[in-house]
Scaffold this active site. Structure first.
Site, PDB file in Angstrom:
ATOM      1  CG  ASP A   1      -1.888   1.098   1.324  1.00  0.00           C
ATOM      2  OD1 ASP A   1      -1.629   2.188   0.778  1.00  0.00           O
ATOM      3  OD2 ASP A   1      -2.951   0.903   1.957  1.00  0.00           O
ATOM      4  CB  VAL A   2       1.463   4.003  -2.426  1.00  0.00           C
ATOM      5  CG1 VAL A   2       1.901   3.122  -3.575  1.00  0.00           C
ATOM      6  CG2 VAL A   2       0.040   4.508  -2.615  1.00  0.00           C
TER       7      VAL A   2
ATOM      8  CG  ASN B   1       0.211   4.589 -12.748  1.00  0.00           C
ATOM      9  OD1 ASN B   1      -0.217   5.277 -13.660  1.00  0.00           O
ATOM     10  ND2 ASN B   1      -0.395   3.471 -12.361  1.00  0.00           N
TER      11      ASN B   1
ATOM     12  CE1 TYR C   1      -7.749  11.151 -10.304  1.00  0.00           C
ATOM     13  CE2 TYR C   1      -8.444  12.998 -11.672  1.00  0.00           C
ATOM     14  CZ  TYR C   1      -7.687  11.861 -11.487  1.00  0.00           C
ATOM     15  OH  TYR C   1      -6.849  11.425 -12.499  1.00  0.00           O
TER      16      TYR C   1
ATOM     17  CE  LYS D   1      -4.188  11.968 -10.329  1.00  0.00           C
ATOM     18  NZ  LYS D   1      -2.986  11.096 -10.317  1.00  0.00           N
TER      19      LYS D   1
ATOM     20  CB  ALA E   1      -6.121   6.572 -20.184  1.00  0.00           C
TER      21      ALA E   1
ATOM     22  CB  THR F   1      -8.225   3.059 -16.881  1.00  0.00           C
ATOM     23  OG1 THR F   1      -8.912   4.222 -16.390  1.00  0.00           O
ATOM     24  CG2 THR F   1      -6.934   3.483 -17.584  1.00  0.00           C
TER      25      THR F   1
END
Length: 298
Positions: A62-63, A89, A153, A157, A186, A188
């Site tokens: 987990d980052v 990422n 979000y 960012k 993208a 995804t």
């Protein structure tokens, strides 16, 4: 294909189990890199690593967990050697009106996207100094222009963009380069899931035609891999996003004007509701960070 400067270089990619992270792993491996894949979904990471043409390593972490990242870093150094490239990422998203947001979920977006990126950079910074390496921060069009109903979000960012600029100035003296990738849509799991929610689908539909286009992950990955090879300060996918940089001051009033006109109509057609974490990656993060809740815990 030309001989890539990435050949036999260790490259760390977070959020690598699927989508853009997996596409980057494939493209970087195709150019001769040794990918270290970090994420929640161990089975998917191992399957991806096994499918790559050269040495690769799959690591569950987990980052937002500093200790887990340190263990992953030790494994990367032992198995593949010190990384000379790190691609931050990993990211999640949710949508919906801020007034109705589940603040635990809202904070999780900030934790993964901002704190997770910072911890990733901090963990691997000694390696990047040793190798005079390159750190690539995956950002977004949302870094330049915030949209309604995506407050967590967009805030995250914008935050990672500022973090990368600050880090770049700090580590340049050590030979470390830092880049920011500004990406549009993208194809995804996250974007496909967002399109299931009428209000998010409609918001994208009201963007100018070029900004509505969804790009294959493989196309984005090729552009990012070239940016890594050239240690670019900024990469824009698609390339026309570079033009947005010069008009950033005009975006907030433009978004406000469109929102005042369109949001009442959209809300009348279908009341706005929180989406929860979007996509399979969001669901995997929710399960990993709240294991007792199970897949539907959020």
């Amino acid at each position: 294909m030309h001989e890539s400067p990435l050949r036999d270089r260790t490259v760390v990619i977070t959020g690598a189990a699927r989508g853009l992270g997996a596409a980057q792993a494939r493209e970087l491996a195709r150019r001769g890199a040794r990918p270290a894949l970090i994420g929640h979904e161990g089975e998917a990471l191992r399957e991806l690593a096994a499918s790559l043409p050269g040495p690769a390593l799959a690591l569950e972490a987990d980052v937002t967990d500093a200790d887990a990242l340190q263990r992953a870093a030790a494994a990367v150094r032992a198995r593949l050697g010190p990384p000379s490239v790190v691609v931050a990422n990993a990211g999640i998203a949710e949508g919906g009106p801020f007034a109705e947001a589940d603040m635990a979920s809202w904070r999780r977006v900030i934790d993964v996207n901002v704190v997770g990126s910072a911890l990733t950079a901090r963990t691997f910074l000694p390696d990047l100094v040793e190798t005079a390496g390159y750190y690539l921060q995956i950002a977004s069009l949302a870094s330049m222009g915030a949209a309604p109903l995506m407050s967590a979000y967009c805030a995250s960012k914008a935050g990672v963009e500022a973090f990368a600029h600050s880090l770049r100035a700090e580590v340049a003296q050590h030979g470390v380069a830092v880049g920011v990738a500004y990406l549009n849509w993208a194809d995804t799991d996250m974007i496909r899931d967002a399109d299931r929610h009428a209000v998010l689908r409609e918001l994208r539909a009201h963007m100018p035609a070029p900004a509505r286009r969804v790009y294959p992950p493989e196309f984005v990955a090729r552009r990012l891999a070239t940016a890594v090879e050239r240690r670019r300060t900024a990469v824009y996918v698609p390339a026309w996003l570079r033009l947005v940089q010069g008009t950033r001051a005009a975006l907030p009033p433009l978004v406000l004007r469109v929102s005042r006109r369109e949001l009442p109509r959209l809300e009348a057609a279908e009341p706005f509701r929180p989406t929860g974490l979007l996509g399979a990656g969001g669901r995997a993060d929710g399960t990993a960070s709240h294991p007792d809740e199970g897949p539907s815990g959020r």
